[in-house]
Structures are given as structure tokens and as C-alpha cells.
Design a protein around this motif. Sequence first.
Motif, PDB file in Angstrom:
ATOM      1  N   LEU A   1       6.946  -7.635  74.831  1.00 32.44           N
ATOM      2  CA  LEU A   1       7.177  -7.926  73.510  1.00 32.44           C
ATOM      3  C   LEU A   1       8.452  -8.691  73.147  1.00 32.44           C
ATOM      4  O   LEU A   1       9.394  -8.310  73.493  1.00 32.44           O
ATOM      5  CB  LEU A   1       6.884  -6.782  72.790  1.00 32.44           C
TER       6      LEU A   1
ATOM      7  N   LEU B   1      -4.012   1.930  70.452  1.00 31.87           N
ATOM      8  CA  LEU B   1      -3.153   3.143  70.004  1.00 31.87           C
ATOM      9  C   LEU B   1      -3.313   3.335  68.501  1.00 31.87           C
ATOM     10  O   LEU B   1      -3.001   4.434  68.133  1.00 31.87           O
ATOM     11  CB  LEU B   1      -1.608   2.611  70.681  1.00 31.87           C
TER      12      LEU B   1
ATOM     13  N   TYR C   1      -8.181   8.267  64.962  1.00 28.67           N
ATOM     14  CA  TYR C   1      -7.052   8.839  65.728  1.00 28.67           C
ATOM     15  C   TYR C   1      -6.548   9.994  65.209  1.00 28.67           C
ATOM     16  O   TYR C   1      -6.212  10.273  64.161  1.00 28.67           O
ATOM     17  CB  TYR C   1      -5.893   8.016  65.987  1.00 28.67           C
TER      18      TYR C   1
ATOM     19  N   GLN D   1       0.059  12.835  64.125  1.00 32.79           N
ATOM     20  CA  GLN D   1      -0.439  11.806  63.342  1.00 32.79           C
ATOM     21  C   GLN D   1      -1.860  11.662  63.442  1.00 32.79           C
ATOM     22  O   GLN D   1      -2.583  11.928  64.557  1.00 32.79           O
ATOM     23  CB  GLN D   1       0.120  10.428  63.909  1.00 32.79           C
TER      24      GLN D   1
ATOM     25  N   PRO E   1       4.361   2.957  70.657  1.00 31.73           N
ATOM     26  CA  PRO E   1       4.840   2.920  69.362  1.00 31.73           C
ATOM     27  C   PRO E   1       5.241   4.211  68.588  1.00 31.73           C
ATOM     28  O   PRO E   1       5.978   4.224  67.513  1.00 31.73           O
ATOM     29  CB  PRO E   1       3.667   2.276  68.455  1.00 31.73           C
ATOM     30  N   PHE E   2       4.749   5.492  69.134  1.00 36.19           N
ATOM     31  CA  PHE E   2       5.035   6.543  68.484  1.00 36.19           C
ATOM     32  C   PHE E   2       6.401   6.982  68.865  1.00 36.19           C
ATOM     33  O   PHE E   2       7.109   8.011  68.636  1.00 36.19           O
ATOM     34  CB  PHE E   2       4.099   7.686  68.712  1.00 36.19           C
TER      35      PHE E   2
ATOM     36  N   ASN F   1       5.405  -4.947  67.354  1.00 37.91           N
ATOM     37  CA  ASN F   1       6.253  -3.860  67.723  1.00 37.91           C
ATOM     38  C   ASN F   1       5.812  -2.439  66.965  1.00 37.91           C
ATOM     39  O   ASN F   1       6.521  -1.538  67.164  1.00 37.91           O
ATOM     40  CB  ASN F   1       7.801  -4.134  67.371  1.00 37.91           C
ATOM     41  N   ALA F   2       4.657  -2.688  66.287  1.00 32.37           N
ATOM     42  CA  ALA F   2       4.369  -1.351  65.472  1.00 32.37           C
ATOM     43  C   ALA F   2       5.407  -0.841  64.578  1.00 32.37           C
ATOM     44  O   ALA F   2       5.271   0.405  64.479  1.00 32.37           O
ATOM     45  CB  ALA F   2       3.994  -0.346  66.291  1.00 32.37           C
TER      46      ALA F   2
ATOM     47  N   LEU G   1       2.157  -0.681  77.241  1.00 31.74           N
ATOM     48  CA  LEU G   1       3.023  -0.906  75.942  1.00 31.74           C
ATOM     49  C   LEU G   1       3.963   0.193  75.751  1.00 31.74           C
ATOM     50  O   LEU G   1       3.792   1.285  76.079  1.00 31.74           O
ATOM     51  CB  LEU G   1       2.091  -0.890  74.801  1.00 31.74           C
TER      52      LEU G   1
ATOM     53  N   ILE H   1       8.920   5.113  68.309  1.00 33.75           N
ATOM     54  CA  ILE H   1       9.801   4.598  67.390  1.00 33.75           C
ATOM     55  C   ILE H   1      10.046   5.744  66.202  1.00 33.75           C
ATOM     56  O   ILE H   1       8.919   5.878  65.754  1.00 33.75           O
ATOM     57  CB  ILE H   1       9.288   3.278  66.616  1.00 33.75           C
TER      58      ILE H   1
END
Lengths: 429, 553
Positions: free
Chosen positions: B322, A15, B92, B97, A61-62, B140-141, A58, A64
Motif C-alpha cells: 500500500l 474485510l 460483517y 464492529q 484496517p482495524f 488504507n481504510a 493486508l 488503525i
Amino acid sequence: MRLRHRALILAFLALTWGINLNGFGGKQYDPPPLPDDMPFPDDPPDLFTDPFDPINDLPDPFDIPFPPEDPMDNLPDAIAMPFPPDLDDPLDEPSLLPDPFDEIPDVPDLPLPSLPESLLEPQAASSSPTFQLPDPMPYPMRLPFHPAYSGVSAPKTVRTCNAATANTLVIAEPRRNTVAFMATCPYSALQRVSVGNYPVSVRVTPDGQFAWAANVDSASISIVSIASKTVVGTIALPQFNGYPAEPNGVVFTPDGATAYVTNHDANPGSVIYAIDVASRSVLKTIPTDGYPASAAITPDGSTLWVANRADSTITIIDTLTNTVVTKVSADVPTGIAFNPTGTRAYVAEAELGNTIGYLRVFDVSSLATIARIQVGGLPHVVKVTPSGHYVFVTNVASNSISEINAITNTLIRTIPVPGQHPLGIAFVR
Amino acid sequence: MRILCIVLTLGMAPWSYAQLIGSRGIVNSASYVAPGLPAGSIARGSMFAIFGVGLGPASSPPLTAFPLSTTLGGVSISVTQGATTVNAVPLYVSASQVNAIMPSNAPLGKVSVSVTFNNVKGPPSPATVVNASFGAYAVNAAGFGPSLVYNFIPGAATPLNLPNVAATPNQYAVLYGTGLGPVAYADNVAPTGGDLPTKTEVFVGGLAATVTYHGRNACCAGLDQINFQIPANAPLGCWVPVQVRTESVTVSNTTTMAISADGSPCKESGNALAAPFLAGKKLGVIAALNTPVTEDVGLAAAATVTSDSMMITFQQESASPLPPFNPYFSLPPAGTCTAYTPQGDMFDGDPFPLSGTTGRFLDAGSSLAVAGSLGNRTVKRATGNVRNFQPLGYTYDGSLVPSSLFLKPGSFSLTGSGGADVGAISASFTFPTPLTWSNRGQAIRITRSQGLTVSYLGVPAGQTVVIFGGGVDLPSNATGEFVCVAPAGSSSFTVPATALANVPATRSNLLQSKGVVYVGALPLASPAAFTATGLDTGAIYAGAFIGKTVIFQ
């Protein structure tokens, strides 16, 4: 469990990377060379043995929020803001738009009577490292675990100034073609300095050494030494698209390296002059929309916002490249100010009816309007307290100052001003 | 014209822009350290993230082989300084993003980054490029919390370090991140193994670890790997802080790892909440804090501001592979310090990242009533962010308003009628006599590179000394915070330089900075307990934190 976790971490990396590991290819992994007796993970996670689902395995994470004020989350609907019922198109009769600079009242004869609140601009920065809290202190500035300020009226405090550290006020006096220096502890006249013709604005450099006066009728900037109270330089501003320069404001980057001068003229004469402060030369001319009323730089110095009142736009300029980033809409914007963290922009909007105006609050990251607060008529100058908790707006047509709670974005009170047409506002220590 | 004006406004508000990089939206893709903080710059050769709108396509095309292209999904990224422009390597891409590799030959200093999508170049956004600035990945990024670190086991697989898969002292471990510096070859080809020239240090629980490898991981361009040996005397715990320092100057974000004596699941004997929190139990946590703060920075005369506040939260973490992490519960082990580098002003009410819950908040009623010798107060339940310290009272020197302080040493009672998830609450606690921060008067200018030593006495029995503080750089809207737990029985503690490294230096215009240090004590190991139906653990933390505004240099 071990393979599962390995797969999860690889999915996380995917990711982050954006790599489709299933289709990556059979790159042979060669571990970095190390002495034989040094432990090394010579059997690193195998990229190709554990199929994974980066979408489902998972938490995204985006999800967050990042930054903490994620500009993409819950953007308020800017077009849902109540539209003023009596908006006149400023493009119809621009000549009807009152120009605050046409009828600037005389500065009262010095010395001024004492003012009830701290409403004078600390144009000359003191070198002292300590100074009095500049704004009325309803709450301590630095409460730990800071509770939200509820906007309760502040208990009155009495200003006690220290002459050694008090500010010197510098005022532009267009009708006298001078700038005036005034002490603020106690208030007393110091000196007048002749500059160019019709200086409508004056700004002190971040190092506190010079005051730059914008001379509307001289197409120039006069540079006044604070120490000697003399003019030590003049910058002649070139024409732009055949329009003579009519500078009406100056702002500096926080490092003091660059000055931006707004040219108060109609499109296509409306322009921003980017000036190198050290050499006092024009670096670049940046076209903007009609009649820029004012400009402000974000606290980190990264962008310049210009209020173009005639075209109801704000031009946002990147100061590193001096190029236009984008524009946003605002209704006849006049004054702009940022909160100390640069996350909020406060823009005065001067409704043409003269009886009411608005203060528009922008989220600087998303450029969305998050609040629009009614203030007095013809709001002109906006100032935010150093704590960022209060915003003051001068209302030229209402002879008042609006005080806004910046936490709740609500009007606290309207302060009548003795005298007419309040234009400038600032804080002194 | 009026109608036309309205239509134009509605259709174009905000003014149409196809692409925009968010304010301060360029960060290290692992650490997310706020730009403006010492570790907030982008290292040459590192992976960085750009946040904004309209940056790329709806989904990112796959990367299929080396060499990587400077265009991916119609997206390219240019990095410009003056007349010099280099192209980053996109990894990416999406509308909100873009992740890319900062070229190893990117110019140092302030640069302008622009994203071009489908041949439309967007406006520039500033960033700062440095030679090296490591960012460690967190599982947890989030840029902090449990680190992406593996426990090396010779001859066996290397498990991810987790609370129940703890490492041991002397064991080797592998840490992943990005920002160890440039490489001598192209950034878009398969990396070559080998130590990079950047001096690299690893600190585990504040102790220097032996680094055995620091360079690219050969699998992935821009990805760095650090092999290190955990110190023999490393502290044990579930959230032992880990930091990486490059070039003896720049300290990374702080992540954590679990360490136990024998590899068994980690324990936090000094933190009563650790086990139930990690186990996903239903928690009820109440904190009552008295904070007298001497403020003498940016003021003509010093003044002491004292406030009482209380926070209540009832929550349960979700079951997840996690490990959960919450800055308010996941404290470092005794004798160590952790650090945080979020965007925002954490001393002015901005929400602290990850201070909520990964699961849900429990309905224990809308409020609690607190009664003490000075009267009663009502504390409202937090519906969102855990960090909802509500004021119970305050005063300050020179105030014309009478003091409304409430938390004085003595007994207090708590009652609540309960809610849908948690039943009625009836509890009591004793507010202790505060400790004395004996060298508070010397805490004026804190030189970050030299650490900070605080001395204290009169620590209430059964309480643990906690030192925390930090600074805010207002123009960049960034906070650097540290949290330390002192060893039991200590009378002084030194906050190490590595914990202070990312606290922003106080500006010459003091009103553009905040800096504060707090020394206090809480019953971390044995809080006052309370029970209620629907709760697994109820804990009350009551204590005083003595504060002092400071200048960080």
C-alpha cells in the motif's frame, strides 16, 4: 503485480464487507448497460481467480485506531484507582450524608461585593455575537499547533466588562421562595421574582428567554420570563411510585426542545422527568437510582448523565428515546460537567468524611475512569471552561474552589471562598 | 458493609454493561467522516459501520449467497424513528464492529440504532439518515489518502491506481465507495446495474470530471461504483485530490490518486519530500513556524496571538504494497486543495490520523538545540505522533508576560548529538521575512459554498504559498480541515467550495466552534538540507503562517 494488487484490494473489500469470497458462489456479473462507444470496465476484477488471505495479505484496517480515541485501546484499569481509605458505605446511614440543600446559606444582601474571579453563572445568554473571554486567560484560547498547557499559573488579568453584553445572573433563593436577577457589570441587584416553595435550582433555557426554577416543596417548576421578570407558567410534576415530586435540578437539550428534571428522592421515588418544553408537558418518567443530585447533557445533546449520590451510580440516558443506556459507578456523585467536545465527563464525588472529595474523570466513549483528582470536602458543582482546559469544583465543606488542569488532570490550586458553603459556580463575561 | 461495598465496586467497575455502541460510533464504512460534519450522515442504501463493545461474535460468519439475511452471526440491527423500525442488513459482525447496509427505506433524519446480539438488545445510539452522502474508499481504510480507484485501460485489465501506476489526463477511471442513495429494490439481493437517480459529480484536483456511470456495482449489495473521465487539464501529481458531490450539496471525504502525463510513476516536483517518502527512505524533517493569528471571533476585542513552534521528526515508512500517506508530507499538487474530516479537535492537540509512520521513528537523540539571534532553545524529539509542534515562544496583545518569541528573520543553527539510528546533526537555516496576507481583514465570514479567495504579496523567494485552515465543531468533536498549495508565482488563490464543504458551520454560540485560516509560505520544493549518518534525506522548513479566526457559514 497487477493481480497481486487486485487481490489485495479485494481482500480489503472483504474485510470491509466481511464476505468470504471463496464461498460466495458463481453469480454472473452483468455490467451496467452503457453505449457501446463508452469505455467501461467490462472486465471488472474477477472475484474468484485470486485466492487471497485477508488475514495476512493486508494490514488489518482495524489496527488503525478509530475513532482517534479508540475506546478499545489501552483502557485504563478502573479498578486500579486508589480506593479512598475511609469510605463509609453510603447505604449504611444515608441520613448521615449531609444534604447540601438542608442548610443553604442566605444569599448575601444585594449588591454583592466584587468577586476576584469570574465565578458567576451567565444564566441569561446575550444575543450579541461577541463577548469577552469568560475565564482568566493564561494562554490564548486558540493557539495554532496548540502546545500542551503545562498548568503554569496564569498571569493575572483584570476583568473589564461591557455592560451591553455582560451576563445577567439568576440565583435561586430557596428560603425566600424567589429567584433573584443580578447584573454583573457592575454587580447590582435587579429584581426578585416569587416562584414556588423552596426553589433549590434555576436554569435558563438555551434561547435565553426563560428561567426554570425547581421548587422542591411545591413539586413544580416555575417558568419565569427573563424579559418581564414574571412567572409565566407552572408545571406540576406528578408523583412517581407514590413519592411526591421533589425537583432539585433542570437541564435542557442544546436545541431547547426537552427539559430533564431530577427528582431528589430515594429509590423507588427517584426519577427523571422528561418534559417537552414547548407544551410544558411531561413526556416520560425515567426511573433512576437514589437521590439524583444533578444531571448534565453531553454537548451534542445525545445523552443525559444523572448523578445518583445515594446509590453511587451515574445513569446514562439516551435523549432521543429517553431510555437508559447504562450505568457506571462513582462514589457518592454530586456534580457533573462535560468538556466542550463531550469526550470527558467530570464527576464530583463527595466523600462522607467532609474533609476531602474527588473529581473523577470519565472517558465518555469507553466509560472508563481515566483520572481521579483529590479536591476539597463535599465537592458539589463542577464547571468546565469554554476552552475545556480548566475545571472548577466547589467544595461545600471546605469553603473553597478547586481548579484543575484538564490537560494533565492535576490540581492547580485551591481557592478559598469568602463566605461559607459555595454551591453554584459559573462564568460571566 | 464497607467490604461488601469494595467488592461490589471492584467487581462491577465500570458498571456492567453487555453491549455499548461507542460515542459517535456510527459512520459511513468508507469515509469514516465524523458525525456532525456535513458528510457525516448515513445514506439510505449505504454501508455503515458501528463501533462499540459486545456487539457480536468473536468472528464473522461468511456471507454465502443472496438474498442476505437481516441476521448474521446472531446479530441484527434495528433502525428506529418514532413508531417506525426497519432492519439493517448485516455484512460483517464482531464484538467491536458491525458493518451493515442502511435500508433504502430507512426514515430520514435522526434515528436510533440498536444492535441485538443473541437475543439481547443493546441500548440505542443516535445517527442521522439522509438520502445520499457518498463515502469513497481509501486503500488504507482510513477514509482519506490514496483512493480505491482503478485506471481503466480499454481491452486490458484495470490496475489499481498507485504512485507507480499513475493514471493520465483523459483516461477513464473507476472509483468505489458507498452512499449514492437508495435503490428501488430490496437491499439484500444482488444489485442491479444502472445509474442511480442521485446527481453525482466527481472533482479531480478541483476540476469537474465527466461521470459516465454512477450506481451500484453489481457484485456487492451496498457497494457503489463511479466511472469517470479524468479532466484533460487535470493537475499532475502523486496525491491529486478526488471528491464526489451528491445532490449538488454533500461532498464526500477527499481521497487522492496519482496522475502523470504519460502513465509513468507520479512526480511531485514541488514537494521535495514526496519521492523519498514514497520510496521509504530515512527522513529527517524539521519545521520552524512563526504564526501570528488575529483572533476576533468570540472576543470582545481583537487580539493577535503570536507563537513560535518547531517540530522535529526522524522516521522511515515501512515497505508495504500500500502506498504510504501522511497528511504532513503528502501534500496536494500546486493549484489544488485537499481536505480532512477527522474526529477530534485538531486545533487543540488531538493527534491527526496517519500523521505518525507506518514504519518506525529513528532515534536521532532526544533533542536538538536551536540557536538564533534571540538566544537558544531546546526542541525535543517526537517519540510518537509526528505532529509534535513544541512551543518556542509566544506573546499576545495585552499580555503582562514579556514576549518570548524566538523565530525572527535571520540565521539559525541546529545541533544535535545524534542517537542510535542517526548520527550527530549540525545544520543551519534562514528564517525568511513573512509574506503579507493582503486581504486578511476581509476574512471574517466565509461562505463555504462560495469558496475563499486570499491575496498575498511579498512571498519569499523560493517558497511556496500554502493555505490551510478549517473549523471544529466542539459539541460533536469533529474537525473539517483543508490544505491548499498555491501555484508558483501566484498572488492570490481561491479555495474551492468543495474543499470547504465539510468544514463545520460556526455555531451561534461561538464558544462551541473554532474557525481559522492560515496563509503562509514554506520552501516545499527546496528546503534547507542537512545530512547525518543514517539519514537519506534531511529537510528544514522554516516559514511564517499568518492566521485569522473566521466564522464559517
